[in-house]
Design an enzyme around this catalytic site. Sequence first.
Site, PDB file in Angstrom:
ATOM      1  N   GLN A   1      -3.868 -17.657   6.499  1.00  0.00           N
ATOM      2  CA  GLN A   1      -3.944 -18.251   7.831  1.00  0.00           C
ATOM      3  C   GLN A   1      -2.729 -19.144   8.082  1.00  0.00           C
ATOM      4  O   GLN A   1      -2.804 -20.355   7.974  1.00  0.00           O
ATOM      5  CB  GLN A   1      -5.240 -19.073   7.927  1.00  0.00           C
ATOM      6  CG  GLN A   1      -5.542 -19.628   9.278  1.00  0.00           C
ATOM      7  CD  GLN A   1      -6.106 -18.590  10.205  1.00  0.00           C
ATOM      8  OE1 GLN A   1      -6.853 -17.715   9.801  1.00  0.00           O
ATOM      9  NE2 GLN A   1      -5.765 -18.688  11.464  1.00  0.00           N
ATOM     10  N   PHE A   2      -1.593 -18.534   8.429  1.00  0.00           N
ATOM     11  CA  PHE A   2      -0.387 -19.319   8.648  1.00  0.00           C
ATOM     12  C   PHE A   2      -0.516 -20.284   9.818  1.00  0.00           C
ATOM     13  O   PHE A   2       0.156 -21.313   9.872  1.00  0.00           O
ATOM     14  CB  PHE A   2       0.842 -18.414   8.833  1.00  0.00           C
ATOM     15  CG  PHE A   2       0.983 -17.829  10.204  1.00  0.00           C
ATOM     16  CD1 PHE A   2       1.766 -18.458  11.164  1.00  0.00           C
ATOM     17  CD2 PHE A   2       0.352 -16.640  10.546  1.00  0.00           C
ATOM     18  CE1 PHE A   2       1.903 -17.923  12.434  1.00  0.00           C
ATOM     19  CE2 PHE A   2       0.485 -16.100  11.804  1.00  0.00           C
ATOM     20  CZ  PHE A   2       1.265 -16.742  12.754  1.00  0.00           C
ATOM     21  N   THR A   3      -1.435 -20.008  10.742  1.00  0.00           N
ATOM     22  CA  THR A   3      -1.568 -20.872  11.917  1.00  0.00           C
ATOM     23  C   THR A   3      -2.117 -22.259  11.576  1.00  0.00           C
ATOM     24  O   THR A   3      -2.087 -23.150  12.423  1.00  0.00           O
ATOM     25  CB  THR A   3      -2.453 -20.216  13.003  1.00  0.00           C
ATOM     26  OG1 THR A   3      -3.748 -19.976  12.471  1.00  0.00           O
ATOM     27  CG2 THR A   3      -1.835 -18.919  13.499  1.00  0.00           C
TER      28      THR A   3
END
Length: 147
Positions: A78-80
């Site tokens: 989950q890079f966000t």
Amino acid sequence: MKAVVQRSKHASVTVNDEVTGEIDSGLVVLLGVTQEDTEKDAAYLADKIVNLRIFEDDSEKMNLSLKDLGGALLSISQFTLYGDCRKGRRPNFMKAAKPDKAKALYERFNEFVMDKGVEVQTGVFGAMMDVQLTNDGPVTLIIDSKE
């Protein structure tokens, strides 16, 4: 590294209409990686999450860990989690690690968890995923390896 940890009664992740990971009782972990993170951060988070006492015992107190219960972990990249929303209306993802580094540390995190005897199910790194979960409690925690 940053992890959003959610206690779950059931969870699954689907990519292109195919279930790639599914668990019953356990934890859903959304994992973000920064440019500065190392294998040490992955090891720290794996140990912390597997041994975090957030499941209820017979007295309904949070005294049991995922490992104590023999539960599973659904791990989703989950890079966000490193989206900076302080300026403007579009998040800035400059703190997020580049995909090759992020994927390596995400996979290393999963290996560290498995090394502790916990079943790990995953999404697909970099893919658009549909995540479904029944949050138990609800219990949701944010853990940062740097804080």
